[in-house]
Design a protein around this motif. Structure first.
Motif, PDB file in Angstrom:
ATOM      1  N   ALA A  72      19.040 -68.428  67.477  1.00 16.12           N
ATOM      2  CA  ALA A  72      19.970 -69.640  67.757  1.00 16.12           C
ATOM      3  C   ALA A  72      19.703 -70.814  67.309  1.00 16.12           C
ATOM      4  O   ALA A  72      18.665 -71.405  67.741  1.00 16.12           O
ATOM      5  CB  ALA A  72      20.283 -69.537  69.400  1.00 16.12           C
ATOM      6  N   CYS A  73      20.521 -71.655  66.690  1.00 16.26           N
ATOM      7  CA  CYS A  73      20.379 -72.694  65.877  1.00 16.26           C
ATOM      8  C   CYS A  73      20.828 -74.054  66.360  1.00 16.26           C
ATOM      9  O   CYS A  73      20.522 -75.137  66.283  1.00 16.26           O
ATOM     10  CB  CYS A  73      20.702 -72.542  64.403  1.00 16.26           C
ATOM     11  N   GLY A  74      21.720 -73.763  67.450  1.00 18.77           N
ATOM     12  CA  GLY A  74      22.507 -75.016  67.987  1.00 18.77           C
ATOM     13  C   GLY A  74      21.831 -75.942  68.502  1.00 18.77           C
ATOM     14  O   GLY A  74      22.188 -77.076  68.419  1.00 18.77           O
ATOM     15  N   ARG A  75      20.663 -75.798  69.320  1.00 16.45           N
ATOM     16  CA  ARG A  75      19.906 -76.859  70.096  1.00 16.45           C
ATOM     17  C   ARG A  75      18.565 -77.097  69.292  1.00 16.45           C
ATOM     18  O   ARG A  75      17.808 -77.718  69.767  1.00 16.45           O
ATOM     19  CB  ARG A  75      19.554 -76.388  71.581  1.00 16.45           C
ATOM     20  N   LEU A  76      18.464 -76.617  68.180  1.00 16.45           N
ATOM     21  CA  LEU A  76      17.029 -76.884  67.419  1.00 16.45           C
ATOM     22  C   LEU A  76      17.045 -78.137  66.969  1.00 16.45           C
ATOM     23  O   LEU A  76      18.091 -78.764  66.593  1.00 16.45           O
ATOM     24  CB  LEU A  76      16.938 -75.900  66.552  1.00 16.45           C
ATOM     25  N   SER A  77      15.828 -78.838  66.680  1.00 19.23           N
ATOM     26  CA  SER A  77      15.961 -80.316  66.200  1.00 19.23           C
ATOM     27  C   SER A  77      16.089 -79.952  64.611  1.00 19.23           C
ATOM     28  O   SER A  77      16.241 -78.850  64.139  1.00 19.23           O
ATOM     29  CB  SER A  77      14.199 -80.603  66.338  1.00 19.23           C
ATOM     30  N   ASP A  78      16.473 -81.365  64.139  1.00 21.84           N
ATOM     31  CA  ASP A  78      16.833 -81.370  62.869  1.00 21.84           C
ATOM     32  C   ASP A  78      15.752 -80.787  61.846  1.00 21.84           C
ATOM     33  O   ASP A  78      15.951 -79.971  61.092  1.00 21.84           O
ATOM     34  CB  ASP A  78      17.030 -82.776  62.326  1.00 21.84           C
ATOM     35  N   ASP A  79      14.566 -80.944  62.211  1.00 16.30           N
ATOM     36  CA  ASP A  79      13.370 -80.538  61.260  1.00 16.30           C
ATOM     37  C   ASP A  79      13.285 -78.976  61.324  1.00 16.30           C
ATOM     38  O   ASP A  79      13.009 -78.278  60.321  1.00 16.30           O
ATOM     39  CB  ASP A  79      11.986 -81.041  61.801  1.00 16.30           C
ATOM     40  N   ARG A  80      13.592 -78.259  62.602  1.00 12.15           N
ATOM     41  CA  ARG A  80      13.547 -76.909  62.435  1.00 12.15           C
ATOM     42  C   ARG A  80      14.763 -76.297  61.860  1.00 12.15           C
ATOM     43  O   ARG A  80      14.537 -75.233  61.284  1.00 12.15           O
ATOM     44  CB  ARG A  80      13.533 -76.661  64.173  1.00 12.15           C
ATOM     45  N   ARG A  81      15.752 -76.736  61.774  1.00 18.23           N
ATOM     46  CA  ARG A  81      17.076 -76.380  61.259  1.00 18.23           C
ATOM     47  C   ARG A  81      16.865 -76.692  59.652  1.00 18.23           C
ATOM     48  O   ARG A  81      17.234 -75.749  58.979  1.00 18.23           O
ATOM     49  CB  ARG A  81      18.286 -77.309  61.720  1.00 18.23           C
ATOM     50  N   THR A  82      16.385 -77.501  59.341  1.00 15.45           N
ATOM     51  CA  THR A  82      16.017 -77.654  58.032  1.00 15.45           C
ATOM     52  C   THR A  82      14.896 -76.635  57.321  1.00 15.45           C
ATOM     53  O   THR A  82      15.278 -76.144  56.339  1.00 15.45           O
ATOM     54  CB  THR A  82      15.144 -79.160  57.742  1.00 15.45           C
ATOM     55  N   ALA A  83      14.084 -76.430  57.976  1.00 14.12           N
ATOM     56  CA  ALA A  83      13.019 -75.373  57.846  1.00 14.12           C
ATOM     57  C   ALA A  83      13.790 -73.916  57.609  1.00 14.12           C
ATOM     58  O   ALA A  83      13.658 -73.362  56.737  1.00 14.12           O
ATOM     59  CB  ALA A  83      12.003 -75.480  58.699  1.00 14.12           C
ATOM     60  N   ILE A  84      14.427 -73.699  58.734  1.00 15.76           N
ATOM     61  CA  ILE A  84      15.448 -72.355  58.433  1.00 15.76           C
ATOM     62  C   ILE A  84      16.264 -72.258  57.240  1.00 15.76           C
ATOM     63  O   ILE A  84      16.492 -71.511  56.579  1.00 15.76           O
ATOM     64  CB  ILE A  84      16.223 -72.093  59.841  1.00 15.76           C
ATOM     65  N   ARG A  85      17.044 -73.631  57.098  1.00  6.41           N
ATOM     66  CA  ARG A  85      17.758 -73.579  56.160  1.00  6.41           C
ATOM     67  C   ARG A  85      17.124 -73.322  54.760  1.00  6.41           C
ATOM     68  O   ARG A  85      17.885 -72.727  53.771  1.00  6.41           O
ATOM     69  CB  ARG A  85      18.569 -74.916  55.969  1.00  6.41           C
ATOM     70  N   ARG A  86      15.845 -73.913  54.305  1.00  9.12           N
ATOM     71  CA  ARG A  86      15.114 -73.912  53.526  1.00  9.12           C
ATOM     72  C   ARG A  86      14.899 -72.617  53.083  1.00  9.12           C
ATOM     73  O   ARG A  86      14.708 -71.989  52.031  1.00  9.12           O
ATOM     74  CB  ARG A  86      13.694 -74.838  53.490  1.00  9.12           C
TER      75      ARG A  86
END
Length: 228
Positions: A72-86
Motif C-alpha cells: 500500500a503506497c498511499g502513506r509512504l514517504s516520497d523516498d519510498r514511493r520513488t524507490a517502488i516507482r524505480r
C-alpha cells in the motif's frame, strides 16, 4: 493471468478550478494482473493521464490507495514511493524522451546503472531487450539517427530495463503512422507475454485496443469495462 500487481482502491482526485471543484476520479477501483494487457480508452479530458500518474505513484490521490506488488503506497514517504516507482513500474509516453547524445544501447543501460547494476550486466540486458524489440541492429545509433518507430521501441526497452512488474503507457503509438504503430505494438505485446509484465495502455487506437486482453474506459470518474 497471474495475481494482482496493481490495485486502485476507492481513489479520489479533485482539482480546484477557481472556486469550482473539478472531480477527475471518484471512488475509482481497478485491478491489473501480471501477464495482462489492458487498454484504457477514453476521450481527451476524461482523466486518463491523471489515472496513469496516480497508478505510477507520480501523483498522490486525495483519498483511497494504490497498491503495487502488495505494498500500500498511499502513506509512504516520497523516498519510498520513488524507490517502488524505480524498481516496480516502467513508463512509456507518446514522445520517447530518449537522451539524444547517447546510443540506443546506452539509453537502455542508463536506468539499470542508476539502480546499481554493473556496466557489463547492464550492457548485456540492454542488448537482449533491444533484440526482443527487433531493433538490436540499431543499438549503436543515437536517437536522431532512428525512425520514430525505432525510437519508441528503444523507449519501451528502456521502460522495462529494470524488470518492473507494471508497465504504464500513455498513447505509446500516438505519434506513429498506422503501420508503424502496429509494428511497435507487436513488439510491445511480445515483450509483455514473454516477461509476464502487467501493462495498462492508454490509447485512442481502437484497433490496437481490441488486441488487448480487455478494454476499460472512464465514466463519471470511475473505471468501467467497455463492452466486447
Amino acid at each position: 493471468m497471474g495475481g494482482a500487481v496493481l490495485e486502485l482502491r476507492s481513489v479520489e482526485r479533485h482539482y480546484l478550478q477557481g472556486d469550482r471543484k473539478l472531480t477527475i476520479l471518484s471512488g475509482t477501483d481497478f485491478t491489473l494482473s501480471s501477464g495482462e494487457m489492458v487498454a484504457l480508452v477514453a476521450p481527451s479530458g476524461a482523466g486518463k493521464s491523471t489515472l496513469l500518474q496516480i497508478a505510477g505513484l507520480l501523483e498522490r490521490p486525495d483519498a483511497g490507495d494504490v497498491i503495487v506488488a502488495g505494498q500500500a503506497c498511499g502513506r509512504l514517504s516520497d523516498d519510498r514511493r520513488t524507490a517502488i516507482r524505480r524498481n516496480e513500474i516502467g513508463f512509456v509516453y507518446q514522445f520517447h524522451h530518449l537522451l539524444p547524445e547517447f546510443s540506443a544501447l546506452e539509453n537502455v543501460m542508463m536506468p539499470q546503472m542508476i539502480a546499481g547494476l554493473p556496466v557489463e550486466e547492464a550492457r548485456a540486458r540492454a542488448a537482449q531487450l533491444l533484440g526482443y524489440m527487433k531493433i538490436g541492429d540499431r543499438a549503436e545509433h543515437r536517437p536522431p539517427e532512428l525512425s520514430g518507430g525505432e525510437q519508441q521501441r528503444v523507449a519501451i526497452a528502456r521502460a522495462v530495463a529494470n524488470a518492473p512488474m507494471v508497465l504504464l503507457a500513455d498513447e505509446p503509438t500516438g505519434n506513429l503512422d498506422p503501420a508503424t504503430a502496429s509494428y511497435v505494438f507487436d513488439a510491445l505485446e511480445a515483450l509483455v507475454r514473454q516477461s509476464g509484465l502487467a501493462a495498462l495502455i492508454a490509447t485512442h487506437n481502437h484497433e490496437l485496443a481490441g488486441r488487448m486482453d480487455r478494454r476499460v474506459t472512464l465514466d463519471a470518474g470511475k473505471v468501467v469495462p467497455l463492452p466486447e
